[in-house]
Scaffold this active site. Structure first.
Site, PDB file in Angstrom:
ATOM      1  CB  CYS A  49      39.462  14.519  22.562  1.00 54.09           C
ATOM      2  SG  CYS A  49      40.170  14.912  20.945  1.00 54.09           S
ATOM      3  CD  GLU A  72      44.339  15.572  27.175  1.00 53.62           C
ATOM      4  OE1 GLU A  72      44.371  16.748  27.630  1.00 53.62           O
ATOM      5  OE2 GLU A  72      43.314  15.021  26.750  1.00 53.62           O
TER       6      GLU A  72
END
Length: 255
Positions: free
Chosen positions: A2, A111
């Protein structure tokens, strides 16, 4: 992993969701990046009125974990994520996993799907949020780093786990999501050892998130408005991307 996320909820929504004692006003943040201050929630030593559960406090921490034993933070790697499978054994995270687990409120995360280089296709960014909307909380770790000069800074990392079947089409890792019914157990570092909360560090079910393709505006930290979440037309991926090679540096690959 992340490497970017967003928190666009109001302070009132965060207060209600996390049952924290108090929280200051702050603007919506659409593109939170490493080294920036991030909102985290910790369990305090005091108990909540009418309950034997620890009181919760919100504070700001630097996104980039620094272990207490690090001598020179400037030469220490940027630890924005910690692998949940090994955090309890790793020297950098072992003490925090036992004593300083935190919640990191978020509206979702970003992402990048990275096709093989030989295809010539650029990485594609996705805004990944709960299908039902609203807030979620990542599991994280915190450490207060004290310099030799006596200054202190709270630092944090977000825990990751293997991706579920839906996110695996984009990346092989995803943040650990702690459910509201598990907040108290996760934050209770007095009685809950790391092995007692290991069951909370599993991928959420495949239907939890939706992945929305967005433009490359999110690649630049200076782009901080809602435009970074504007959807773009794109065919949904049908095959997982390549796995990073040993020479890759996932934590630094976005910058």
């Amino acid at each position: 992993m992340c490497g970017r996320y967003a928190l666009t909820a109001t302070p009132e929504e965060i207060l209600h969701f996390l049952s924290v004692v108090d929280i200051d006003s702050f603007p919506a943040r659409y593109n939170i990046a490493p080294t920036q201050p991030v909102l985290v929630v910790i369990g305090s030593e005091r108990e909540r009125p009418g309950s034997n559960l620890p009181e919760r406090r919100a504070l700001l921490a630097r996104w980039g974990f620094i272990p207490g034993w690090a001598k020179d933070p400037g030469e220490f790697p940027l630890l924005i994520n910690a692998r949940s499978e090994t955090a309890a054994e790793k020297a950098s995270f072992r003490a925090a996993m036992r004593h300083r687990r935190i919640l990191v409120p978020a509206s979702g995360f970003y992402e990048w799907r990275r096709p093989p280089k030989e295809t010539g296709v650029k990485p594609q960014a996705y805004w990944i949020r709960p299908k039902t909307g609203g807030l979620l909380a990542f599991g994280g770790l915190m450490e207060t780093y004290a310099s030799a000069e006596g200054s202190e800074v709270d630092t944090a990392a977000i825990l990751t786990t293997r991706a579920n079947a839906a996110i695996r089409l984009i990346h092989d890792r995803m943040p650990v999501v702690i459910r509201p019914e598990d907040f108290s157990r996760w934050l209770d570092c007095r009685t809950q050892e790391p092995r007692a909360v290991a069951d909370l560090m599993q991928p959420v079910e495949d239907e939890f998130f939706e992945a929305i393709p967005v433009s490359d505006l999110v690649n630049k930290v200076s782009n901080m408005g809602p435009d970074v979440q504007k959807p773009v037309a794109l065919a949904e991926p049908t095959e997982p991307p390549r796995k990073p090679s040993k020479g890759d540096s996932p934590q630094m690959s976005l910058f």
